[in-house]
Design a protein around this motif. Structure first.
Motif, PDB file in Angstrom:
ATOM      1  N   GLU A  41     -21.274   3.358 -10.611  1.00  0.00           N
ATOM      2  CA  GLU A  41     -20.606   4.644 -10.687  1.00  0.00           C
ATOM      3  C   GLU A  41     -19.205   4.398 -11.248  1.00  0.00           C
ATOM      4  N   PRO A  42     -18.662   5.309 -12.035  1.00  0.00           N
ATOM      5  CA  PRO A  42     -17.312   5.130 -12.572  1.00  0.00           C
ATOM      6  C   PRO A  42     -16.271   4.875 -11.489  1.00  0.00           C
ATOM      7  N   ASP A  43     -16.395   5.527 -10.338  1.00  0.00           N
ATOM      8  CA  ASP A  43     -15.444   5.311  -9.249  1.00  0.00           C
ATOM      9  C   ASP A  43     -15.523   3.880  -8.737  1.00  0.00           C
ATOM     10  N   GLN A  44     -16.731   3.317  -8.666  1.00  0.00           N
ATOM     11  CA  GLN A  44     -16.897   1.936  -8.231  1.00  0.00           C
ATOM     12  C   GLN A  44     -16.240   0.982  -9.213  1.00  0.00           C
ATOM     13  N   ASP A  45     -16.425   1.234 -10.484  1.00  0.00           N
ATOM     14  CA  ASP A  45     -15.851   0.383 -11.518  1.00  0.00           C
ATOM     15  C   ASP A  45     -14.337   0.389 -11.418  1.00  0.00           C
ATOM     16  N   GLU A  46     -13.759   1.540 -11.280  1.00  0.00           N
ATOM     17  CA  GLU A  46     -12.303   1.666 -11.157  1.00  0.00           C
ATOM     18  C   GLU A  46     -11.806   0.991  -9.887  1.00  0.00           C
ATOM     19  N   ALA A  47     -12.538   1.155  -8.800  1.00  0.00           N
ATOM     20  CA  ALA A  47     -12.143   0.526  -7.539  1.00  0.00           C
ATOM     21  C   ALA A  47     -12.188  -0.999  -7.652  1.00  0.00           C
ATOM     22  N   LEU A  48     -13.216  -1.531  -8.309  1.00  0.00           N
ATOM     23  CA  LEU A  48     -13.299  -2.980  -8.487  1.00  0.00           C
ATOM     24  C   LEU A  48     -12.152  -3.503  -9.339  1.00  0.00           C
ATOM     25  N   ARG A  49     -11.808  -2.785 -10.387  1.00  0.00           N
ATOM     26  CA  ARG A  49     -10.701  -3.194 -11.252  1.00  0.00           C
ATOM     27  C   ARG A  49      -9.392  -3.190 -10.476  1.00  0.00           C
ATOM     28  N   ALA A  50      -9.159  -2.146  -9.708  1.00  0.00           N
ATOM     29  CA  ALA A  50      -7.935  -2.050  -8.917  1.00  0.00           C
ATOM     30  C   ALA A  50      -7.872  -3.151  -7.861  1.00  0.00           C
ATOM     31  N   ARG A  52      -9.255  -6.151  -8.072  1.00  0.00           N
ATOM     32  CA  ARG A  52      -8.942  -7.412  -8.764  1.00  0.00           C
ATOM     33  C   ARG A  52      -7.460  -7.503  -9.095  1.00  0.00           C
ATOM     34  N   GLU A  53      -6.895  -6.408  -9.562  1.00  0.00           N
ATOM     35  CA  GLU A  53      -5.475  -6.398  -9.908  1.00  0.00           C
ATOM     36  C   GLU A  53      -4.606  -6.606  -8.676  1.00  0.00           C
ATOM     37  N   SER A  54      -5.016  -6.069  -7.542  1.00  0.00           N
ATOM     38  CA  SER A  54      -4.207  -6.202  -6.336  1.00  0.00           C
ATOM     39  C   SER A  54      -4.295  -7.600  -5.722  1.00  0.00           C
ATOM     40  N   ASP A  55      -5.307  -8.385  -6.101  1.00  0.00           N
ATOM     41  CA  ASP A  55      -5.431  -9.738  -5.552  1.00  0.00           C
ATOM     42  C   ASP A  55      -4.198 -10.587  -5.829  1.00  0.00           C
ATOM     43  N   GLU A  57      -1.215  -9.536  -6.585  1.00  0.00           N
ATOM     44  CA  GLU A  57      -0.073  -8.936  -5.890  1.00  0.00           C
ATOM     45  C   GLU A  57      -0.074  -9.328  -4.416  1.00  0.00           C
ATOM     46  N   LEU A  58      -1.245  -9.320  -3.798  1.00  0.00           N
ATOM     47  CA  LEU A  58      -1.345  -9.682  -2.402  1.00  0.00           C
ATOM     48  C   LEU A  58      -1.027 -11.162  -2.191  1.00  0.00           C
ATOM     49  N   ALA A  59      -1.427 -12.001  -3.131  1.00  0.00           N
ATOM     50  CA  ALA A  59      -1.099 -13.424  -3.041  1.00  0.00           C
ATOM     51  C   ALA A  59       0.412 -13.599  -3.044  1.00  0.00           C
ATOM     52  N   ARG A  60       1.093 -12.845  -3.880  1.00  0.00           N
ATOM     53  CA  ARG A  60       2.555 -12.933  -3.931  1.00  0.00           C
ATOM     54  C   ARG A  60       3.175 -12.458  -2.626  1.00  0.00           C
ATOM     55  N   VAL A  61       2.621 -11.401  -2.040  1.00  0.00           N
ATOM     56  CA  VAL A  61       3.120 -10.901  -0.751  1.00  0.00           C
ATOM     57  C   VAL A  61       2.974 -11.981   0.313  1.00  0.00           C
ATOM     58  N   ALA A  62       1.824 -12.623   0.358  1.00  0.00           N
ATOM     59  CA  ALA A  62       1.597 -13.689   1.342  1.00  0.00           C
ATOM     60  C   ALA A  62       2.596 -14.828   1.136  1.00  0.00           C
ATOM     61  N   GLU A  63       2.842 -15.176  -0.115  1.00  0.00           N
ATOM     62  CA  GLU A  63       3.821 -16.221  -0.436  1.00  0.00           C
ATOM     63  C   GLU A  63       5.205 -15.842   0.068  1.00  0.00           C
ATOM     64  N   ASP A  64       5.612 -14.607  -0.178  1.00  0.00           N
ATOM     65  CA  ASP A  64       6.917 -14.137   0.273  1.00  0.00           C
ATOM     66  C   ASP A  64       7.027 -14.136   1.790  1.00  0.00           C
ATOM     67  N   ILE A  65       5.962 -13.729   2.465  1.00  0.00           N
ATOM     68  CA  ILE A  65       5.965 -13.728   3.931  1.00  0.00           C
ATOM     69  C   ILE A  65       6.134 -15.154   4.454  1.00  0.00           C
ATOM     70  N   ILE A  66       5.405 -16.080   3.885  1.00  0.00           N
ATOM     71  CA  ILE A  66       5.525 -17.483   4.302  1.00  0.00           C
ATOM     72  C   ILE A  66       6.958 -17.971   4.096  1.00  0.00           C
ATOM     73  N   GLN A  67       7.552 -17.643   2.945  1.00  0.00           N
ATOM     74  CA  GLN A  67       8.927 -18.056   2.661  1.00  0.00           C
ATOM     75  C   GLN A  67       9.904 -17.493   3.686  1.00  0.00           C
ATOM     76  N   VAL A  68       9.750 -16.217   4.034  1.00  0.00           N
ATOM     77  CA  VAL A  68      10.629 -15.588   5.025  1.00  0.00           C
ATOM     78  C   VAL A  68      10.460 -16.253   6.384  1.00  0.00           C
ATOM     79  N   LEU A  69       9.227 -16.522   6.779  1.00  0.00           N
ATOM     80  CA  LEU A  69       8.981 -17.181   8.067  1.00  0.00           C
ATOM     81  C   LEU A  69       9.608 -18.572   8.118  1.00  0.00           C
TER      82      LEU A  69
END
Length: 112
Positions: A41-50, A52-55, A57-69
């Protein structure tokens, strides 16, 4: 990608990553015809793309959290598993190298 093969009725019957014949037609992966052929479904395709893109970004967030800790001495760098330590050091070296060359991956507001 992908090139589409159509039957005599104009329906997609196959997708390939390379053009096999002059009859093959290029369509973007987001084309409704390609999405329908793949059964997504087009919605599924868009959700999968989003997702993947957020992966990254989330890795960077985890890195920043570790640095702050670490900076707040909630955890010690040496408390982290060796594999995590190696990955963090490797990424810091890559960022440092990019910053020296004038190619920054970070915004001015970013940590590290």
């Amino acid at each position: 990608m992908p090139y589409v093969k159509r039957n005599h009725e104009g329906n997609i019957i196959a997708l390939t990553s390379v053009k096999d014949s002059d009859d093959d037609e290029y369509l973007p992966t987001t084309s409704p015809e390609v999405v329908a052929f793949l059964g997504m479904e087009p919605d599924q395709d868009e959700a999968l793309r989003a997702l993947r893109e957020s992966d990254s970004e989330l890795a960077r967030v985890a890195e920043d959290i570790i640095q702050v800790l670490i900076e707040k001495q909630v955890i010690l760098f040496t408390d982290l598993p060796d594999a995590v330590q190696q990955k963090l050091v490797s990424r810091q070296k890559l960022r440092s190298l990019l910053n020296q060359e004038g190619t920054s991956l970070l915004n001015e507001d970013d940590l590290l």
